[in-house]
Design a protein around this motif. Structure first.
Motif, PDB file in Angstrom:
ATOM      1  N   SER A 137       0.848  -1.208   0.000  1.00 45.08           N
ATOM      2  CA  SER A 137       0.000   0.000   0.000  1.00 45.08           C
ATOM      3  C   SER A 137       0.872   1.243   0.000  1.00 45.08           C
ATOM      4  O   SER A 137       1.976   1.262   0.563  1.00 45.08           O
ATOM      5  N   ILE A 138       0.361   2.294  -0.628  1.00 51.50           N
ATOM      6  CA  ILE A 138       1.003   3.608  -0.556  1.00 51.50           C
ATOM      7  C   ILE A 138       0.020   4.597   0.058  1.00 51.50           C
ATOM      8  O   ILE A 138      -1.206   4.430  -0.047  1.00 51.50           O
ATOM      9  N   SER A 162      -4.815   9.660   2.384  1.00 48.51           N
ATOM     10  CA  SER A 162      -5.522   8.678   1.566  1.00 48.51           C
ATOM     11  C   SER A 162      -4.561   7.535   1.250  1.00 48.51           C
ATOM     12  O   SER A 162      -3.367   7.752   1.034  1.00 48.51           O
ATOM     13  N   THR A 163      -5.105   6.299   1.220  1.00 47.18           N
ATOM     14  CA  THR A 163      -4.287   5.107   0.980  1.00 47.18           C
ATOM     15  C   THR A 163      -4.792   4.378  -0.259  1.00 47.18           C
ATOM     16  O   THR A 163      -6.006   4.299  -0.507  1.00 47.18           O
ATOM     17  N   VAL A 207      -1.743   5.339 -10.436  1.00 42.67           N
ATOM     18  CA  VAL A 207      -2.640   5.540  -9.297  1.00 42.67           C
ATOM     19  C   VAL A 207      -3.090   7.001  -9.256  1.00 42.67           C
ATOM     20  O   VAL A 207      -2.258   7.915  -9.258  1.00 42.67           O
ATOM     21  N   GLY A 208      -4.387   7.209  -9.226  1.00 42.50           N
ATOM     22  CA  GLY A 208      -4.926   8.543  -9.023  1.00 42.50           C
ATOM     23  C   GLY A 208      -5.490   8.655  -7.626  1.00 42.50           C
ATOM     24  O   GLY A 208      -6.332   7.846  -7.228  1.00 42.50           O
ATOM     25  N   MET A 209      -5.023   9.649  -6.850  1.00 37.31           N
ATOM     26  CA  MET A 209      -5.431   9.776  -5.449  1.00 37.31           C
ATOM     27  C   MET A 209      -6.034  11.157  -5.218  1.00 37.31           C
ATOM     28  O   MET A 209      -5.550  12.169  -5.740  1.00 37.31           O
ATOM     29  N   THR A 210      -7.108  11.186  -4.431  1.00 34.87           N
ATOM     30  CA  THR A 210      -7.793  12.430  -4.084  1.00 34.87           C
ATOM     31  C   THR A 210      -7.748  12.625  -2.577  1.00 34.87           C
ATOM     32  O   THR A 210      -8.074  11.712  -1.814  1.00 34.87           O
ATOM     33  N   LEU A 211      -7.341  13.816  -2.157  1.00 37.71           N
ATOM     34  CA  LEU A 211      -7.278  14.138  -0.734  1.00 37.71           C
ATOM     35  C   LEU A 211      -8.378  15.119  -0.394  1.00 37.71           C
ATOM     36  O   LEU A 211      -8.514  16.176  -1.034  1.00 37.71           O
ATOM     37  N   ASN A 212      -9.162  14.769   0.603  1.00 33.49           N
ATOM     38  CA  ASN A 212     -10.213  15.657   1.074  1.00 33.49           C
ATOM     39  C   ASN A 212      -9.621  16.666   2.050  1.00 33.49           C
ATOM     40  O   ASN A 212      -8.726  16.339   2.836  1.00 33.49           O
TER      41      ASN A 212
END
Length: 927
Positions: free
Chosen positions: A59-60, A70-71, A81-86
């Motif tokens: 996991s990253i 976010s993981t 990998v597309g990551m979204t941070l709230n």
């Protein structure tokens, strides 16, 4: 062989991007492989690439300040990998310094302030270090363009020995003087990962002198923050006295991971400009310690001693004469007509001093370089690193006098071995005062040359001028006429015997004095002191199956003072001494992890004092269904060993001689006198009683220092600190509140004493010396028997306005509780406004790629108390602002900003310059 080759070359590459919940890229977000220290950061466009030497799955995690983490699961090589941070709150930021272990701000057992790369981008000051004053509860005293002093919770000075500053675990203070010279040995803004400030006592983990607070700067890891970055800034400083002056600032950082085992980085920054001018011509007369010094207008008398005028300390009064006596000597020698001396008044006269601007070019310069090598011999869990930091520059420092810091150099070298649960480091700090000099003694010793001839010319000119007035039918005794005659006599004597700035004669004399370290004839500062430190920590949590976070730490510190007798009493060789300590801390979570209990204790020993123990106990409770309300309470004790100055200084500052209180210092000869430290501490009168004796014409009895019940020699100062606080969300507001109460035992500071030069306080001979002025004023380091306490509180509110506008408001209250009448000669030096208000408003994305930020600060008036002078500092309001524009295609941000936009100049302390406005433009490239 095939098997081992397979292990060696097994690796997974992941690429991707990180965006916020509105789809905007997040530059500088941290990407790590969960459970390891392997990671990287997103570039200017929010993109990243990460290579990990293991096969999937793993996991990253992505994280960034102000956002929730976010993981994502990695299941194949070359995965995108597309990551979204709230968006989150400042309460979710991770800090390390409060407990020496990672934890969120909401979990911290003490109040803490944090400043990071995002804050640097939004900073309204040209340098990030000055921007720290926008944090709640934090003060920055501005004494120079390149030397500003950070402080919390009162007792501020420019030489702040109560506040510790650390960079990557290394104490940043000068070995000889025990305070940090601003950011001269700090970090370039390009290499800043985070800045954490702990207001209040932190002795339980960090030892002596972490008394008012501690500032931590951590640099960027070259394994995670790779590539080349650069910035360039330029602008103007605007001041009534100095005019408009341009400054330039540029820097770069380069970091590269050559493999997953070896990485290196180098950073460099250079600033050059013109410093703020100090031009206070007022005369500050030494009055009662608890009150402001009285101020006379410039040239109110022939013996005026202006604060930022140097050399006017050379007077007939110092020589035990008056102007009439000099005229009589001239008349007796046939150099004046018979009877001419009768026209000359019996007044004190001082030589014409040099303005501070005559004795310095006000060059402000700062150069910093930082090099590190990182090696991971056994994978991500262990690392060996070597680092070297170099700082040099020119500035103005204000202590008991004003000092021109020229070509001052500091260097630090560290070897560290660290892992997930431990570190062991050793480092050395070396300083060199370069071509620095004391400006007061520069003027004083320049004016000592030819003083006899100057006073003779003055007296002769006065007598002749008075004779001409009398011959013309005038009255030479008329006050206005006397002022006119004095002015003419001064011009005549100056023309003959005072070299004027810019002339070859002036330059030759100036160079001679500033290159001479003998305080009786010169002003050069010599300081080549060193400090060696070994520091270690081990966390047993893995051995305890994470049931308890238990840390054990040790520290050893050795000082080597080497000023050649110019600052300390080390005229017969360097002075070496050491101190050591150890601490134990346990952290336990209870009640479904809602209650966090932290307990610690530290043992410290300085070779001149008894051992000290510093316990700390704190509780943090997370209330509410979502644990949004965090309450904390802490109790701790702290201590402060007398610093190197308090122990071994022997420094003539003209107004007094500073004397350290170490047992080894008592029998050392003090500069410019035949007296020793033992005379200062055990054969002196209190200043208050001497002032009363003079005012009463000798009828009020004198009081010996030993008769006051105060222990003359300085002892350790201790504080008992209580702190309560709350962090949480209340509706749409993020609230951070804390209140504290500090009670001091053996409060340490300085006091003036008056010592007979030949007599004794035990008999009438001492009284006779005081009556005839045959005395020496000393400024000694000691403790007060009076009750001293301080208390205050800080509340900070932050929220979003109209969704995208960040708004912050905070208020700080600080109060000293000290009865001056109980110890009239003691100077507490709180030097802090009682009320401060700070407001910020900004938007990092007002419209595409465009943002702005505004900071406003108000503080009420406060009393500044120091050996240089005492006075009230007026209230002030300061507004700073900036606008910025990003160009992602060239990975650049452009910024235009200004400080003190209202233009009303202000002082941080008496004797320091009035701070004007500063305007700047900058271009930063982050690749």
């Amino acid at each position: 062989m095939f098997f081992f080759c397979g292990l060696t070359f097994a690796q997974t590459t992941i690429t991707g991007s990180v965006k916020d919940d509105s789809g905007q890229p997040i530059p500088g977000a941290n990407i790590i492989v969960v459970g390891t220290s392997t990671g990287t950061v997103t570039d200017f466009d929010g993109n990243f690439s990460l290579t990990y030497s293991q096969n999937p799955p793993f996991s990253i995690q992505a994280s960034s300040v102000g956002f929730e983490s976010s993981t994502a699961e990695v299941i194949s090589n070359n995965q995108v990998v597309g990551m979204t941070l709230n968006e989150g709150t400042s309460l979710d930021e991770i800090v390390i310094s409060a407990s020496r272990t990672p934890e969120s701000v909401r979990e911290s057992p003490v109040t803490i302030e944090r400043f990071d790369t995002k804050d640097i981008r939004l900073a309204t000051s040209p340098d990030f270090y000055s921007s720290l004053e926008n944090l709640k509860g934090v003060d920055v005293n501005k004494g120079s363009l390149t030397f500003n002093a950070v402080n919390t919770r009162g007792f501020a000075t420019f030489a702040n020995t109560r506040f510790v500053q650390m960079v990557d675990g290394m104490d940043n203070s000068l070995p000889g003087l025990n305070f940090a010279l601003g950011n001269i040995l700090g970090l370039s803004e390009l290499d800043i990962n985070s800045v954490e400030i702990l207001p209040g006592a932190s002795s339980a983990l960090y030892g002596a002198n972490a008394f008012n607070g501690i500032l931590f700067m951590t640099s960027k890891d070259p394994f995670k923050h790779k590539g080349i970055s650069a910035y360039v800034k330029t602008g103007l400083t605007v001041q009534d006295e100095a005019g408009d002056n341009q400054f330039h600032d540029f820097g770069f950082r380069a970091a590269h991971a050559f493999s997953d085992k070896f990485a290196a980085k180098a950073s460099f920054s250079y600033l050059r400009g013109t410093d703020w001018f100090a031009s206070d011509d007022s005369q500050y007369n030494l009055g009662p310690v608890g009150t402001a010094d009285t101020i006379d207008p410039f040239r109110s008398s022939p013996a005026h001693d202006g604060l930022n005028i140097y050399g006017d300390e050379v007077s007939l009064g110092v020589l035990g004469l008056n102007l009439n006596q000099v005229a009589q000597q001239l008349e007796a020698g046939g150099r004046l007509p018979p009877g001419a001396s009768a026209l000359v008044p019996a007044v004190n006269v001082a030589r014409t001093g040099y303005r501070e601007s005559d004795l310095t070019d006000y060059k402000a310069e700062s150069l910093k370089a930082y090099f590190t090598l990182h090696y991971k011999p056994f994978g991500d869990n262990t690392e060996v690193l070597w680092s070297s930091k170099f700082g040099t520059g020119s500035s103005i420092y204000q202590g008991s006098n004003r000092y021109a810091i020229r070509d001052f150099a500091l260097q630090q070298h560290k070897l560290e071995f660290r892992g997930d649960n431990f570190f062991l480091r050793g480092y050395t700090t070396i300083e060199n005062a370069g071509n620095s000099y004391d400006m007061r003694f520069t003027g004083l010793n320049m004016n000592r040359v030819g003083a006899t001839e100057w006073f003779g010319a003055y007296a002769g000119a006065y007598a002749l001028g008075a004779g001409q007035i009398l011959a013309g039918g005038g009255n030479p005794s008329d006050p206005a006429t006397q002022t006119q005659i004095h002015a003419g006599a001064r011009v005549f004597a100056d023309d003959l015997f005072t070299p004027q700035p810019g002339t070859p004669e002036f330059n030759a004399l100036f160079n001679k004095v500033t290159n001479d370290p003998d305080v009786t004839t010169g002003s050069k500062l010599v300081d080549e002191s060193k400090m060696n430190v070994v520091d270690g920590n081990y966390n047993f949590k893995d051995l305890l199956n994470n049931a308890l976070d238990l840390q054990l730490g040790i520290q050893y510190r050795q000082y080597s003072l080497n000023s050649g007798g110019s600052i300390f009493t080390d005229y017969d060789g360097s002075i070496d001494y050491n101190e050591y300590g150890a601490y134990l801390q346990g952290i336990k979570k209870l009640m479904d992890d809602r209650l966090k209990v932290t307990a610690s204790i530290r043992y410290d020993k300085n070779e001149f004092f008894d051992a000290s123990y510093s316990p700390r106990l704190s509780f943090v409770y997370a209330a509410g269904e979502n644990r949004d309300h965090n309450f904390r309470a802490s109790f701790q004790t702290g201590f402060r060993n007398p610093d190197t100055q308090a122990l071994f200084i022997g420094f003539d500052v003209s107004r007094a001689i500073l004397v350290g209180a170490a047992p080894d210092n008592l029998d050392r000869r003090l500069p410019n006198t035949n007296l020793t430290g033992r005379d200062a501490y055990f054969n002196s009168y209190t200043l208050n009683s001497v002032q009363a004796f003079a005012a009463s014409g000798g009828t009020t009895p004198l009081e010996a220092v030993q008769g006051t019940g105060i222990t003359p020699l300085i002892e350790q100062e201790k504080v008992t600190a209580f702190d309560i606080g709350y962090r949480g969300k209340v509706g749409f507001l993020t609230v951070d509140f804390n209140a504290y109460y500090n009670s001091y035992d053996n409060f340490a500071a300085q006091k003036f004493v008056v010592t007979p030069k030949t007599g004794s306080v035990s008999d009438a001979s001492g009284v006779g010396d005081v009556a005839t002025g045959n005395v020496q004023i000393f400024n000694v380091y000691t403790n007060s028997s009076a009750d001293v306490s301080s208390y205050g509180g800080v509340i900070g509110l932050s929220t979003k306005i109209a969704k995208d506008f960040d708004f912050g408001l905070n208020y700080t209250y600080a109060k000293l509780d000290f009865d001056q009448a109980s110890d009239p000669d003691f100077s507490a030096g709180f030097n802090t406004p009682e009320h401060k208000v700070k407001v910020s408003l900004g938007n990092s994305n007002l419209f595409k790629d465009f943002g702005f930020n505004i900071n406003a600060r108000w503080s009420d008036e406060y009393f500044w108390q120091a050996t240089i002078a005492n006075t009230m500092i007026p209230s002030r309001t300061v507004v700073d602002a900036q606008i910025n524009y990003s160009v992602p295609s060239i990975k650049s941000t452009f910024k235009i900003g200004g400080t003190n936009l209202g233009g009303k100049e202000y002082q941080s302390a008496v004797g320091s310059p009035f701070i004007g406005s500063q305007y700047f433009v900058s271009w930063t490239i982050n690749n």
